[in-house]
Design an enzyme around this catalytic site. Structure first.
Site, PDB file in Angstrom:
ATOM      1  CD  GLU A 172       0.684  -4.131   9.364  1.00  0.00           C
ATOM      2  OE1 GLU A 172       1.820  -3.640   9.251  1.00  0.00           O
ATOM      3  OE2 GLU A 172       0.318  -5.182   8.791  1.00  0.00           O
ATOM      4  CD  GLN A 202      11.475  -3.825  49.095  1.00  0.00           C
ATOM      5  OE1 GLN A 202      11.499  -2.591  49.100  1.00  0.00           O
ATOM      6  NE2 GLN A 202      10.977  -4.527  50.088  1.00  0.00           N
ATOM      7  N   GLY A 253      24.747  -3.901  31.825  1.00  0.00           N
ATOM      8  CA  GLY A 253      25.686  -3.885  30.703  1.00  0.00           C
ATOM      9  C   GLY A 253      25.483  -5.068  29.768  1.00  0.00           C
ATOM     10  CG  ASP A 276      -9.965  -1.976  10.605  1.00  0.00           C
ATOM     11  OD1 ASP A 276      -9.241  -1.045  11.001  1.00  0.00           O
ATOM     12  OD2 ASP A 276     -11.142  -1.816  10.214  1.00  0.00           O
ATOM     13  NE  ARG A 291      -3.836   0.018  11.593  1.00  0.00           N
ATOM     14  CZ  ARG A 291      -4.527   0.948  10.959  1.00  0.00           C
ATOM     15  NH1 ARG A 291      -5.810   1.129  11.243  1.00  0.00           N
ATOM     16  NH2 ARG A 291      -3.965   1.706  10.049  1.00  0.00           N
ATOM     17  CB  ALA A 343       1.134   7.520  -0.099  1.00  0.00           C
ATOM     18  CG  LEU A 382      -1.761   1.219   1.514  1.00  0.00           C
ATOM     19  CD1 LEU A 382      -2.860   1.340   0.455  1.00  0.00           C
ATOM     20  CD2 LEU A 382      -2.419   1.135   2.911  1.00  0.00           C
TER      21      LEU A 382
HETATM   22  N1  COS Z   1     -12.748  -0.294   6.950  1.00  0.00           N
HETATM   23  C1  COS Z   1     -13.450  -0.065   5.807  1.00  0.00           C
HETATM   24  N2  COS Z   1     -13.561   1.137   5.231  1.00  0.00           N
HETATM   25  C2  COS Z   1     -12.938   2.166   5.827  1.00  0.00           C
HETATM   26  C3  COS Z   1     -12.205   2.026   7.022  1.00  0.00           C
HETATM   27  C4  COS Z   1     -12.130   0.732   7.578  1.00  0.00           C
HETATM   28  N3  COS Z   1     -11.442   0.500   8.700  1.00  0.00           N
HETATM   29  N4  COS Z   1     -11.700   3.215   7.367  1.00  0.00           N
HETATM   30  C5  COS Z   1     -12.112   4.101   6.441  1.00  0.00           C
HETATM   31  N5  COS Z   1     -12.845   3.459   5.513  1.00  0.00           N
HETATM   32  C6  COS Z   1     -13.487   4.057   4.335  1.00  0.00           C
HETATM   33  C7  COS Z   1     -14.363   5.223   4.752  1.00  0.00           C
HETATM   34  O1  COS Z   1     -15.662   4.779   5.076  1.00  0.00           O
HETATM   35  C8  COS Z   1     -14.342   6.085   3.511  1.00  0.00           C
HETATM   36  O2  COS Z   1     -15.227   5.540   2.563  1.00  0.00           O
HETATM   37  P1  COS Z   1     -16.232   6.488   1.692  1.00  0.00           P
HETATM   38  O3  COS Z   1     -15.380   7.328   0.821  1.00  0.00           O
HETATM   39  O4  COS Z   1     -17.078   5.524   0.953  1.00  0.00           O
HETATM   40  O5  COS Z   1     -16.963   7.304   2.696  1.00  0.00           O
HETATM   41  C9  COS Z   1     -12.939   5.886   2.978  1.00  0.00           C
HETATM   42  O6  COS Z   1     -12.485   4.635   3.500  1.00  0.00           O
HETATM   43  C10 COS Z   1     -11.978   6.980   3.350  1.00  0.00           C
HETATM   44  O7  COS Z   1     -11.918   7.046   4.765  1.00  0.00           O
HETATM   45  P2  COS Z   1     -11.294   8.273   5.544  1.00  0.00           P
HETATM   46  O8  COS Z   1     -11.936   9.534   5.018  1.00  0.00           O
HETATM   47  O9  COS Z   1     -11.375   7.988   6.986  1.00  0.00           O
HETATM   48  O10 COS Z   1      -9.786   8.255   5.034  1.00  0.00           O
HETATM   49  P3  COS Z   1      -8.561   9.173   5.428  1.00  0.00           P
HETATM   50  O11 COS Z   1      -7.843   9.546   4.184  1.00  0.00           O
HETATM   51  O12 COS Z   1      -9.004  10.265   6.347  1.00  0.00           O
HETATM   52  O13 COS Z   1      -7.577   8.176   6.198  1.00  0.00           O
HETATM   53  C11 COS Z   1      -6.560   7.023   8.049  1.00  0.00           C
HETATM   54  C12 COS Z   1      -7.806   7.689   7.420  1.00  0.00           C
HETATM   55  C13 COS Z   1      -5.485   8.023   8.436  1.00  0.00           C
HETATM   56  C14 COS Z   1      -7.064   6.309   9.269  1.00  0.00           C
HETATM   57  C15 COS Z   1      -5.957   6.022   7.025  1.00  0.00           C
HETATM   58  O14 COS Z   1      -5.383   6.672   5.924  1.00  0.00           O
HETATM   59  C16 COS Z   1      -4.921   5.129   7.647  1.00  0.00           C
HETATM   60  O15 COS Z   1      -5.249   4.143   8.311  1.00  0.00           O
HETATM   61  N6  COS Z   1      -3.633   5.451   7.431  1.00  0.00           N
HETATM   62  C17 COS Z   1      -2.552   4.630   7.890  1.00  0.00           C
HETATM   63  C18 COS Z   1      -2.191   3.676   6.827  1.00  0.00           C
HETATM   64  C19 COS Z   1      -1.278   2.624   7.371  1.00  0.00           C
HETATM   65  O16 COS Z   1      -1.546   1.983   8.372  1.00  0.00           O
HETATM   66  N7  COS Z   1      -0.173   2.408   6.643  1.00  0.00           N
HETATM   67  C20 COS Z   1       0.762   1.401   6.976  1.00  0.00           C
HETATM   68  C21 COS Z   1       0.533   0.254   6.060  1.00  0.00           C
HETATM   69  S1  COS Z   1       1.700  -0.976   6.254  1.00  0.00           S
HETATM   70  S2  COS Z   1       2.180  -1.208   4.342  1.00  0.00           S
END
Ligand code: COS
Length: 414
Positions: A399, A310, A376, A271, A274, A154, A149
């Site tokens: 994550e 302790q 150490g 989700d 994590r 990004a 991702l």
């Molecule tokens: N499950 C399903 N859909 C989700 C969701 C989830 N947990 N969280 C958000 N969405 C959906 C929202 O419902 C929204 O959909 P609609 O456009 O249909 O309304 C869409 O995704 C965008 O959501 P949101 O506006 O909350 O997105 P943001 O750009 O504000 O991002 C965060 C929110 C910051 C929480 C997100 O970008 C994130 O988790 N970033 C971290 C990424 C990460 O963990 N990277 C490490 C990866 S390891 S390679």
């Protein structure tokens, strides 16, 4: 009074009285099946991973032979239904496997986590029948899976990705261009779940995440090159690299859930994973704590074992308490995913983020205290605690950073 010898993980869960949570009864009792799995994985980790963990960390060598040995346990398919060659287990069992692997070798734990969670589980949850039949048996047989991702610009702001996808003139495939970054298992994987934005999608340029599309991409696909391998502070035996996409040709049949529907898939995958990273952090903390406790019983100062002092006892008590609390949050999140989300109920975003936030901080704090107990010696490579300390840091970053977890939790509080 000095604390007793290690009580072993999971003991806080053996109570027959169930934990009450938001009006529901959640029974965290470790089942006989899960206890057997814990013992089996512990035995594997101690006999196969422990002997090479230190040298692989030093040389940044991925656990190739160790992965082959792991396949004999048949656990690489724990998120894949039997119909596709897997052996689906309950979600707490999956967390237990990660925890036990990380207790000895956090690098191997994340390799497993990404394979079963971010890759196989995402295809199983969001794939068509044809996609599942094409890819899940391969993953169940041990071909390594990955997820891609993030990009240079990004990471936390996942929707800002720059990779682009364009449908071919004959409509049979997409051409992907751009560069992905921080791809765990990126070198070893044969199969990736990878995200890019479809430039022709009506939402592209309209919504911030508009056009985001999830693709199943194979390393063998034309136009994909494995790029730079990162030289990291911790989890050094886990490979992390960039992927370069130059007109990478991906069949239309490899799009998950249709063009433009990728962002919720990416968020859902996070989700789920994590919980895995929270379990990894838990295992790191457990491993460091056990090393500190053992040392505290063996090392003497002022004529008695340091565990009888302790101040050391207080550290160990606090470490054990934090670890038990983290374990409860991790298992609760796994339970919520299985019994709420997968049963058609609400998302488990908050529970997963709480588990990751708390367990990540616990891993960092416990490993730092473990070094303090060893003094150490803890600062040298003679003991594994310095490796655990370095490995712990990433659990506060990947994550989703701890800041992102707080954001997700805060949004769920409204
Ligand atoms: N499950 C399903 N859909 C989700 C969701 C989830 N947990 N969280 C958000 N969405 C959906 C929202 O419902 C929204 O959909 P609609 O456009 O249909 O309304 C869409 O995704 C965008 O959501 P949101 O506006 O909350 O997105 P943001 O750009 O504000 O991002 C965060 C929110 C910051 C929480 C997100 O970008 C994130 O988790 N970033 C971290 C990424 C990460 O963990 N990277 C490490 C990866 S390891 S390679």
């Amino acid at each position: 009074m000095p604390p007793k010898q290690p009580s072993g993980p999971g003991t806080c869960l053996k109570s027959r009285s169930p934990v009450v949570w938001t009006g529901e009864t959640v029974d965290f009792l470790e089942s006989d099946e899960n206890e057997m799995i814990r013992e089996m994985v512990r035995d594997f980790a101690e006999s196969v991973l422990a002997p090479t963990a230190e040298s692989r960390d030093h040389e940044q060598r991925p656990p190739v032979e160790e992965w082959q040995a792991f396949l004999e346990l048949g656990l690489q398919g724990v998120t894949i239904p039997d119909a596709y060659g897997g052996a689906k287990l309950n979600d707490i069992a999956e967390a237990i496997i990660v925890e036990e692997l990380a207790r000895v070798d956090p690098s191997f734990a994340v390799m497993f986590c990404v394979h079963v969670g971010l890759c196989a589980m995402t295809i199983n949850l969001h794939g068509t029948e044809e996609q599942k039949q094409a890819y899940l048996p391969r993953l169940a047989a041990g071909e390594v899976g990955a997820y891609s991702l993030s990009e240079a610009g990004a990471g936390t702001d996942a929707a800002a990705m720059g990779c682009r996808a364009k449908l071919s003139d004959d409509g049979t495939h997409y051409l992907l261009n751009g560069e992905k970054m921080w791809v765990t298992n990126g070198v070893q994987a044969g199969i990736y779940v990878l995200f890019a934005k479809d430039v022709d999608h009506p939402d592209f340029g309209v919504k911030k995440h508009g056009g985001t599309t999830a693709f199943i991409v194979e390393q063998a696909f034309e136009g994909l090159t494995v790029g730079k391998k990162e030289d990291k502070l911790g989890i050094r035996s886990s490979d992390t690299c960039t992927l370069v996409l130059e007109d990478c040709k991906v069949p239309v049949a490899n799009v998950l859930k249709g063009a433009g529907n990728g962002f919720p898939i990416a968020m859902n995958a996070l989700d789920n994973s994590r919980i895995g990273i929270a379990a990894q952090a838990l295992g790191i903390a457990q491993g460091a704590y056990e090393a500190a406790l053992k040392y505290a019983h063996e090392r003497e100062t002022f004529g008695k074992p340091i565990v009888a002092h302790q101040m050391i006892t207080a550290y160990l008590s606090d470490m054990a308490t934090q670890i038990d609390a983290a374990r409860l949050l991790v298992y609760r999140a796994a339970w919520a995913k299985e019994h709420h989300y997968e049963a058609g109920g609400p998302r488990h975003s908050k529970e997963a983020s709480m588990a990751k936030l708390f367990a990540g901080d616990t891993a960092m704090w416990v490993t730092e205290r473990a070094i303090q107990v060893l003094g150490g010696y803890g600062y040298t490579k003679e003991f594994p605690v310095e490796r655990f300390f370095r490995d712990a840091k990433i659990t506060q970053i990947y994550e989703g950073t701890q800041e992102v977890q707080r954001l997700v939790i805060a949004r769920a509080l409204r």
